[in-house]
Design a protein around this motif. Structure first.
Motif, PDB file in Angstrom:
ATOM      1  N   UNK A   1       0.818  -1.216   0.000  1.00 52.53           N
ATOM      2  CA  UNK A   1       0.000   0.000   0.000  1.00 52.53           C
ATOM      3  C   UNK A   1       0.848   1.261   0.000  1.00 52.53           C
ATOM      4  N   UNK A   2       2.152   1.123   0.308  1.00 52.86           N
ATOM      5  CA  UNK A   2       3.039   2.287   0.288  1.00 52.86           C
ATOM      6  C   UNK A   2       3.034   2.946  -1.080  1.00 52.86           C
ATOM      7  N   UNK A   3       2.736   2.155  -2.115  1.00 58.31           N
ATOM      8  CA  UNK A   3       2.703   2.681  -3.477  1.00 58.31           C
ATOM      9  C   UNK A   3       1.583   3.660  -3.738  1.00 58.31           C
ATOM     10  N   UNK A   4       0.646   3.793  -2.795  1.00 60.10           N
ATOM     11  CA  UNK A   4      -0.465   4.740  -2.959  1.00 60.10           C
ATOM     12  C   UNK A   4      -0.097   6.162  -2.534  1.00 60.10           C
ATOM     13  N   UNK A   5       1.083   6.329  -1.934  1.00 57.39           N
ATOM     14  CA  UNK A   5       1.505   7.678  -1.517  1.00 57.39           C
ATOM     15  C   UNK A   5       2.139   8.396  -2.709  1.00 57.39           C
ATOM     16  N   UNK A   6       1.345   8.699  -3.699  1.00 55.73           N
ATOM     17  CA  UNK A   6       1.873   9.131  -4.991  1.00 55.73           C
ATOM     18  C   UNK A   6       2.394  10.562  -5.023  1.00 55.73           C
ATOM     19  N   UNK A   7       2.290  11.302  -3.903  1.00 59.56           N
ATOM     20  CA  UNK A   7       2.857  12.651  -3.842  1.00 59.56           C
ATOM     21  C   UNK A   7       4.032  12.752  -2.877  1.00 59.56           C
ATOM     22  N   UNK A   8       4.362  11.655  -2.225  1.00 58.08           N
ATOM     23  CA  UNK A   8       5.401  11.714  -1.198  1.00 58.08           C
ATOM     24  C   UNK A   8       6.769  11.941  -1.825  1.00 58.08           C
ATOM     25  N   UNK A   9       7.593  12.751  -1.152  1.00 58.12           N
ATOM     26  CA  UNK A   9       8.925  13.080  -1.650  1.00 58.12           C
ATOM     27  C   UNK A   9      10.044  12.518  -0.780  1.00 58.12           C
ATOM     28  N   UNK A  10       9.733  12.162   0.459  1.00 60.01           N
ATOM     29  CA  UNK A  10      10.779  11.677   1.356  1.00 60.01           C
ATOM     30  C   UNK A  10      10.219  10.595   2.273  1.00 60.01           C
ATOM     31  N   UNK A  11      10.867   9.414   2.263  1.00 56.42           N
ATOM     32  CA  UNK A  11      10.530   8.326   3.184  1.00 56.42           C
ATOM     33  C   UNK A  11      11.793   7.967   3.946  1.00 56.42           C
ATOM     34  N   UNK A  12      11.736   8.073   5.257  1.00 59.46           N
ATOM     35  CA  UNK A  12      12.880   7.736   6.100  1.00 59.46           C
ATOM     36  C   UNK A  12      12.434   6.676   7.097  1.00 59.46           C
ATOM     37  N   UNK A  13      12.836   5.438   6.827  1.00 55.05           N
ATOM     38  CA  UNK A  13      12.474   4.297   7.672  1.00 55.05           C
ATOM     39  C   UNK A  13      13.729   3.670   8.270  1.00 55.05           C
ATOM     40  N   UNK A  14      14.673   4.477   8.673  1.00 53.16           N
ATOM     41  CA  UNK A  14      15.894   3.965   9.294  1.00 53.16           C
ATOM     42  C   UNK A  14      15.581   3.309  10.639  1.00 53.16           C
ATOM     43  N   UNK A  15      16.411   2.303  10.997  1.00 55.20           N
ATOM     44  CA  UNK A  15      16.352   1.708  12.334  1.00 55.20           C
ATOM     45  C   UNK A  15      14.981   1.151  12.685  1.00 55.20           C
ATOM     46  N   UNK A  16      14.343   0.494  11.714  1.00 52.79           N
ATOM     47  CA  UNK A  16      13.122  -0.231  11.997  1.00 52.79           C
ATOM     48  C   UNK A  16      13.420  -1.721  11.882  1.00 52.79           C
ATOM     49  N   UNK A  17      12.438  -2.538  11.591  1.00 54.47           N
ATOM     50  CA  UNK A  17      12.632  -3.983  11.545  1.00 54.47           C
ATOM     51  C   UNK A  17      12.046  -4.586  10.271  1.00 54.47           C
ATOM     52  N   UNK A  18      12.077  -3.824   9.181  1.00 56.80           N
ATOM     53  CA  UNK A  18      11.555  -4.342   7.922  1.00 56.80           C
ATOM     54  C   UNK A  18      12.410  -5.500   7.432  1.00 56.80           C
ATOM     55  N   UNK A  19      11.782  -6.483   6.809  1.00 58.05           N
ATOM     56  CA  UNK A  19      12.500  -7.649   6.305  1.00 58.05           C
ATOM     57  C   UNK A  19      11.938  -8.045   4.939  1.00 58.05           C
ATOM     58  N   UNK A  20      12.599  -9.017   4.286  1.00 57.95           N
ATOM     59  CA  UNK A  20      12.115  -9.515   3.008  1.00 57.95           C
ATOM     60  C   UNK A  20      12.320  -8.533   1.865  1.00 57.95           C
ATOM     61  N   UNK A  21      11.491  -8.649   0.853  1.00 60.91           N
ATOM     62  CA  UNK A  21      11.630  -7.855  -0.360  1.00 60.91           C
ATOM     63  C   UNK A  21      10.877  -6.527  -0.254  1.00 60.91           C
ATOM     64  N   UNK A  22      11.433  -5.500  -0.873  1.00 62.57           N
ATOM     65  CA  UNK A  22      10.646  -4.281  -1.066  1.00 62.57           C
ATOM     66  C   UNK A  22       9.556  -4.578  -2.086  1.00 62.57           C
ATOM     67  N   UNK A  23       8.344  -4.072  -1.885  1.00 61.19           N
ATOM     68  CA  UNK A  23       7.254  -4.387  -2.825  1.00 61.19           C
ATOM     69  C   UNK A  23       7.455  -3.683  -4.167  1.00 61.19           C
ATOM     70  N   UNK A  24       7.050  -4.323  -5.282  1.00 58.14           N
ATOM     71  CA  UNK A  24       7.163  -3.672  -6.595  1.00 58.14           C
ATOM     72  C   UNK A  24       6.435  -2.340  -6.658  1.00 58.14           C
ATOM     73  N   UNK A  25       5.395  -2.193  -5.830  1.00 57.17           N
ATOM     74  CA  UNK A  25       4.602  -0.961  -5.843  1.00 57.17           C
ATOM     75  C   UNK A  25       5.401   0.263  -5.430  1.00 57.17           C
TER      76      UNK A  25
END
Length: 339
Positions: free
Chosen positions: A114-138
């Motif tokens: 669903x991150x792909x729905x943020x179609x106006x976003x210019x900056x995403x900073x997700x440092x120091x979290x616990x994301x794993x696996x593949x980034x979504x194609x979206x």
């Protein structure tokens, strides 16, 4: 009538009557910056934030609940900037003055599509979290994105769709679990800074040398054994450091065997900064690496000088003067005669 008119005026003064698709919110947390006077927020953007909260309800940082009502609400997810009702900045690692500490959202699992729905976003900073696996194609849908910081997670791969991010300037993914980069990464023409320190990369895509605006490339601490042949084509200040003391190009602590490219009179790495225990040492002049120096190496060197424009490629510079030319042929013949 006076009370009725005052009520209508009060509603109007707080942005009553948002456009379709927008929702009015009056309780704005301190971590949210709204650059216009509207309290109307695009519902689709709010839905993405709510989805991120819902799927991380077990791990989310409880300090995010700024109004202490027991629930983390969309506008409480990290530091945010909104403009004309659209989300422009989402930062899940920020300094909180109240707690005098860095606050992470503690998001985990695979980053939601669903991150792909943020179609106006210019900056995403997700440092120091616990994301794993593949980034979504979206993620390739974020056409306005300029900054993507994903350091210190456990992400394993980047989809080829990331090449759709034509406006992306900064991609930092240090300390993840990447083993390979997309082959088409060279098509992201606006990239200025790429950093993949401390991953598990085994090779660099040849297309990376096509990034004409790239001024920083960090690859410390991977499993690289080779360097793209035309790495010197990058417009990097070879041998120089930035204001933080980091080299604009650093490929230290990999498994790259000598000889090493010389870019703008700077040897980009050395045996001192590489793990070379698995390297096979070939005799000087053994261009085809068959264990001996002979006429076949001379033929390869002559063909290279005739058909290639580059002046310096790894082991072709026999006399180590920084150029590959007829003098190297003479030096190679002398080595054969001496043997």
């Amino acid at each position: 009538k006076i009370i009725y008119l005052l009520s209508i005026f009060s509603l109007m003064s707080v942005g009553w009557g948002c456009d379709e698709g927008y929702t009015e919110l009056l309780d704005i947390p301190e971590s949210v910056t709204v650059t216009d006077s509207s309290n109307c927020f695009f519902q689709s953007d709010l839905d993405v934030l709510q989805h991120l909260i819902s799927i991380n309800i077990e791990t989310s940082n409880p300090y995010l609940d700024e109004n202490n009502n027991g629930n983390i609400e969309p506008l409480e997810l990290g530091r945010q900037e909104w403009n004309e009702g659209r989300l422009f900045v989402l930062e899940c690692l920020y300094f909180d003055n109240e707690y005098n500490d860095w606050i992470s959202c503690n998001l985990s699992g695979q980053l939601t599509s669903s991150i792909g729905n943020l179609d106006q976003i210019q900056s995403i900073i997700f440092k120091n979290n616990q994301f794993s696996g593949e980034l979504p194609p979206e993620i390739g849908n974020l056409s306005q994105l300029k900054i993507l910081y994903l350091q210190n997670n456990s992400i394993t791969s980047i989809p080829p769709e990331i090449s759709n991010l034509g406006n992306l300037e900064f991609l930092l993914m240090d300390s993840n679990e990447l083993t390979i980069l997309p082959e088409n990464i060279g098509s992201m023409s606006n990239l200025i800074s790429l950093s993949f320190h401390y991953n598990q990369l085994t090779e660099i895509p040849e297309s990376i040398v096509e990034l004409s605006n790239l001024s920083y490339l960090g690859l410390i601490g991977n499993y690289l054994t080779t360097i793209p042949e035309n790495i010197c084509d990058l417009n990097i200040d070879w041998g120089f450091v930035d204001c933080s003391g980091y080299y604009y190009f650093d490929i230290s602590f990999n498994q790259i065997c000598p000889p090493y490219p010389i870019c703008d009179e700077f040897q980009i790495t050395s045996e001192y900064f590489q793990y070379t225990s698995e390297c096979v040492e070939y005799p000087l002049g053994d261009i085809n690496e068959d264990g001996s120096v002979n006429i076949f190496d001379v033929i390869i060197l002559i063909e290279y000088i005739i058909y290639n424009e580059s002046s310096n490629v790894l082991g072709f510079d026999i006399n180590s003067d920084g150029e590959v030319n007829v003098v190297d042929i003479i030096s190679l013949v002398n080595i054969i005669l001496d043997n």
